[in-house]
Write a protein that holds these residues in place. Structure first.
Motif, PDB file in Angstrom:
ATOM      1  N   GLU A  32      11.825   8.827 -21.695  1.00  0.00           N
ATOM      2  CA  GLU A  32      12.925   8.116 -21.956  1.00  0.00           C
ATOM      3  C   GLU A  32      13.899   8.123 -20.839  1.00  0.00           C
ATOM      4  O   GLU A  32      14.688   7.157 -20.396  1.00  0.00           O
ATOM      5  CB  GLU A  32      13.488   8.335 -23.235  1.00  0.00           C
ATOM      6  CG  GLU A  32      12.602   7.813 -24.151  1.00  0.00           C
ATOM      7  CD  GLU A  32      13.210   7.935 -25.606  1.00  0.00           C
ATOM      8  OE1 GLU A  32      14.506   8.442 -25.837  1.00  0.00           O
ATOM      9  OE2 GLU A  32      12.514   8.409 -26.630  1.00  0.00           O
ATOM     10  N   GLU A  33      14.129   9.384 -20.364  1.00  0.00           N
ATOM     11  CA  GLU A  33      15.033   9.759 -19.472  1.00  0.00           C
ATOM     12  C   GLU A  33      14.741   9.046 -18.014  1.00  0.00           C
ATOM     13  O   GLU A  33      15.652   8.273 -17.373  1.00  0.00           O
ATOM     14  CB  GLU A  33      15.408  11.241 -19.033  1.00  0.00           C
ATOM     15  CG  GLU A  33      16.296  11.843 -18.097  1.00  0.00           C
ATOM     16  CD  GLU A  33      15.954  13.238 -17.895  1.00  0.00           C
ATOM     17  OE1 GLU A  33      16.368  13.461 -16.572  1.00  0.00           O
ATOM     18  OE2 GLU A  33      15.938  13.936 -18.798  1.00  0.00           O
ATOM     19  N   LEU A  34      13.509   9.329 -17.746  1.00  0.00           N
ATOM     20  CA  LEU A  34      12.919   8.367 -16.315  1.00  0.00           C
ATOM     21  C   LEU A  34      12.964   6.845 -16.357  1.00  0.00           C
ATOM     22  O   LEU A  34      13.361   6.293 -15.635  1.00  0.00           O
ATOM     23  CB  LEU A  34      11.609   9.010 -16.228  1.00  0.00           C
ATOM     24  CG  LEU A  34      11.516  10.126 -15.730  1.00  0.00           C
ATOM     25  CD1 LEU A  34      10.013  10.613 -15.566  1.00  0.00           C
ATOM     26  CD2 LEU A  34      12.286  10.765 -14.355  1.00  0.00           C
ATOM     27  N   GLU A  35      12.774   6.544 -17.590  1.00  0.00           N
ATOM     28  CA  GLU A  35      12.781   5.048 -17.958  1.00  0.00           C
ATOM     29  C   GLU A  35      13.974   4.539 -17.646  1.00  0.00           C
ATOM     30  O   GLU A  35      14.550   3.539 -17.107  1.00  0.00           O
ATOM     31  CB  GLU A  35      12.275   4.517 -19.275  1.00  0.00           C
ATOM     32  CG  GLU A  35      10.651   4.650 -19.412  1.00  0.00           C
ATOM     33  CD  GLU A  35       9.871   3.335 -18.684  1.00  0.00           C
ATOM     34  OE1 GLU A  35      10.568   2.484 -18.367  1.00  0.00           O
ATOM     35  OE2 GLU A  35       8.893   3.647 -18.324  1.00  0.00           O
ATOM     36  N   SER A  36      15.176   5.312 -18.247  1.00  0.00           N
ATOM     37  CA  SER A  36      16.561   4.885 -18.210  1.00  0.00           C
ATOM     38  C   SER A  36      17.155   4.820 -16.464  1.00  0.00           C
ATOM     39  O   SER A  36      17.942   4.233 -16.040  1.00  0.00           O
ATOM     40  CB  SER A  36      17.446   5.752 -19.081  1.00  0.00           C
ATOM     41  OG  SER A  36      17.701   6.921 -18.550  1.00  0.00           O
ATOM     42  N   LEU A  37      16.578   5.917 -15.950  1.00  0.00           N
ATOM     43  CA  LEU A  37      16.958   5.981 -14.565  1.00  0.00           C
ATOM     44  C   LEU A  37      16.381   4.774 -13.540  1.00  0.00           C
ATOM     45  O   LEU A  37      17.013   4.318 -12.689  1.00  0.00           O
ATOM     46  CB  LEU A  37      16.542   7.185 -14.014  1.00  0.00           C
ATOM     47  CG  LEU A  37      17.225   8.679 -14.391  1.00  0.00           C
ATOM     48  CD1 LEU A  37      16.456   9.793 -14.036  1.00  0.00           C
ATOM     49  CD2 LEU A  37      18.594   8.699 -14.014  1.00  0.00           C
ATOM     50  N   ASN A  38      15.137   4.427 -13.966  1.00  0.00           N
ATOM     51  CA  ASN A  38      14.345   3.420 -13.119  1.00  0.00           C
ATOM     52  C   ASN A  38      14.974   2.103 -13.828  1.00  0.00           C
ATOM     53  O   ASN A  38      14.470   0.878 -13.075  1.00  0.00           O
ATOM     54  CB  ASN A  38      13.082   3.494 -13.322  1.00  0.00           C
ATOM     55  CG  ASN A  38      12.688   4.740 -12.527  1.00  0.00           C
ATOM     56  OD1 ASN A  38      13.157   5.116 -11.614  1.00  0.00           O
ATOM     57  ND2 ASN A  38      11.373   5.307 -13.132  1.00  0.00           N
ATOM     58  N   THR A  71       8.025  12.979  -6.756  1.00  0.00           N
ATOM     59  CA  THR A  71       9.292  12.037  -7.102  1.00  0.00           C
ATOM     60  C   THR A  71       9.056  11.733  -8.633  1.00  0.00           C
ATOM     61  O   THR A  71       8.135  11.738  -9.408  1.00  0.00           O
ATOM     62  CB  THR A  71       8.606  10.629  -6.194  1.00  0.00           C
ATOM     63  OG1 THR A  71       7.604  10.063  -6.876  1.00  0.00           O
ATOM     64  CG2 THR A  71       8.479  11.052  -5.044  1.00  0.00           C
ATOM     65  N   GLN A  72      10.223  11.071  -9.217  1.00  0.00           N
ATOM     66  CA  GLN A  72      10.528  10.502 -10.288  1.00  0.00           C
ATOM     67  C   GLN A  72       9.376   9.495 -10.586  1.00  0.00           C
ATOM     68  O   GLN A  72       8.762   9.473 -11.794  1.00  0.00           O
ATOM     69  CB  GLN A  72      11.727   9.942 -10.522  1.00  0.00           C
ATOM     70  CG  GLN A  72      12.775  11.180 -10.453  1.00  0.00           C
ATOM     71  CD  GLN A  72      14.126  10.779 -10.696  1.00  0.00           C
ATOM     72  OE1 GLN A  72      14.616   9.576 -10.531  1.00  0.00           O
ATOM     73  NE2 GLN A  72      15.345  11.656 -11.170  1.00  0.00           N
ATOM     74  N   LYS A  73       9.136   8.714  -9.794  1.00  0.00           N
ATOM     75  CA  LYS A  73       8.218   7.645 -10.094  1.00  0.00           C
ATOM     76  C   LYS A  73       6.622   8.096 -10.282  1.00  0.00           C
ATOM     77  O   LYS A  73       6.018   7.693 -11.145  1.00  0.00           O
ATOM     78  CB  LYS A  73       8.188   6.693  -8.775  1.00  0.00           C
ATOM     79  CG  LYS A  73       7.219   5.272  -9.087  1.00  0.00           C
ATOM     80  CD  LYS A  73       7.158   4.444  -7.844  1.00  0.00           C
ATOM     81  CE  LYS A  73       6.205   3.386  -7.985  1.00  0.00           C
ATOM     82  NZ  LYS A  73       5.774   2.570  -7.057  1.00  0.00           N
ATOM     83  N   ARG A 103      11.573  13.038 -21.839  1.00  0.00           N
ATOM     84  CA  ARG A 103      11.622  13.245 -20.356  1.00  0.00           C
ATOM     85  C   ARG A 103      11.311  11.639 -19.994  1.00  0.00           C
ATOM     86  O   ARG A 103      11.946  11.122 -18.897  1.00  0.00           O
ATOM     87  CB  ARG A 103      10.454  14.040 -19.516  1.00  0.00           C
ATOM     88  CG  ARG A 103      10.692  13.922 -18.141  1.00  0.00           C
ATOM     89  CD  ARG A 103      12.065  14.217 -17.515  1.00  0.00           C
ATOM     90  NE  ARG A 103      11.845  14.302 -16.002  1.00  0.00           N
ATOM     91  CZ  ARG A 103      12.656  14.090 -15.084  1.00  0.00           C
ATOM     92  NH1 ARG A 103      13.944  13.866 -15.924  1.00  0.00           N
ATOM     93  NH2 ARG A 103      12.549  14.218 -14.030  1.00  0.00           N
TER      94      ARG A 103
END
Length: 70
Positions: free
Chosen positions: A63-69, A2-4, A61
């Motif tokens: 930054e990308e995950l942080e913005s998605l969350n 998972t992304q988390k 990556r």
């Protein structure tokens, strides 16, 4: 995967790459590295570039995950 979970693992991956960069920088700053025709220095420099590229990708990556969350 998972992304988390990926986001939770990123800090340790970043830390490991930063430590590797630091070690490579120490090698590049050592006069002993330059006692041959420059081959060793080139190899270490190329390795440092590869590690830096990996680190840059991890930061992107992250930054990308942080913005998605967010």
């Amino acid at each position: 995967f998972t992304q988390k979970h990926e986001l939770e693992e990123l800090p340790s991956k970043v830390e490991a790459l930063e430590e590797e960069l630091s070690a490579l920088d120490e090698k590049l700053n050592s006069p002993d590295l330059y006692t041959d025709d420059g081959t060793k220095a080139r190899e270490v420099s190329e390795e440092r570039s590869k590690v830096q590229a990996q680190l840059d990708k991890l930061y992107e990556r992250w930054e990308e995950l942080e913005s998605l969350n967010a």
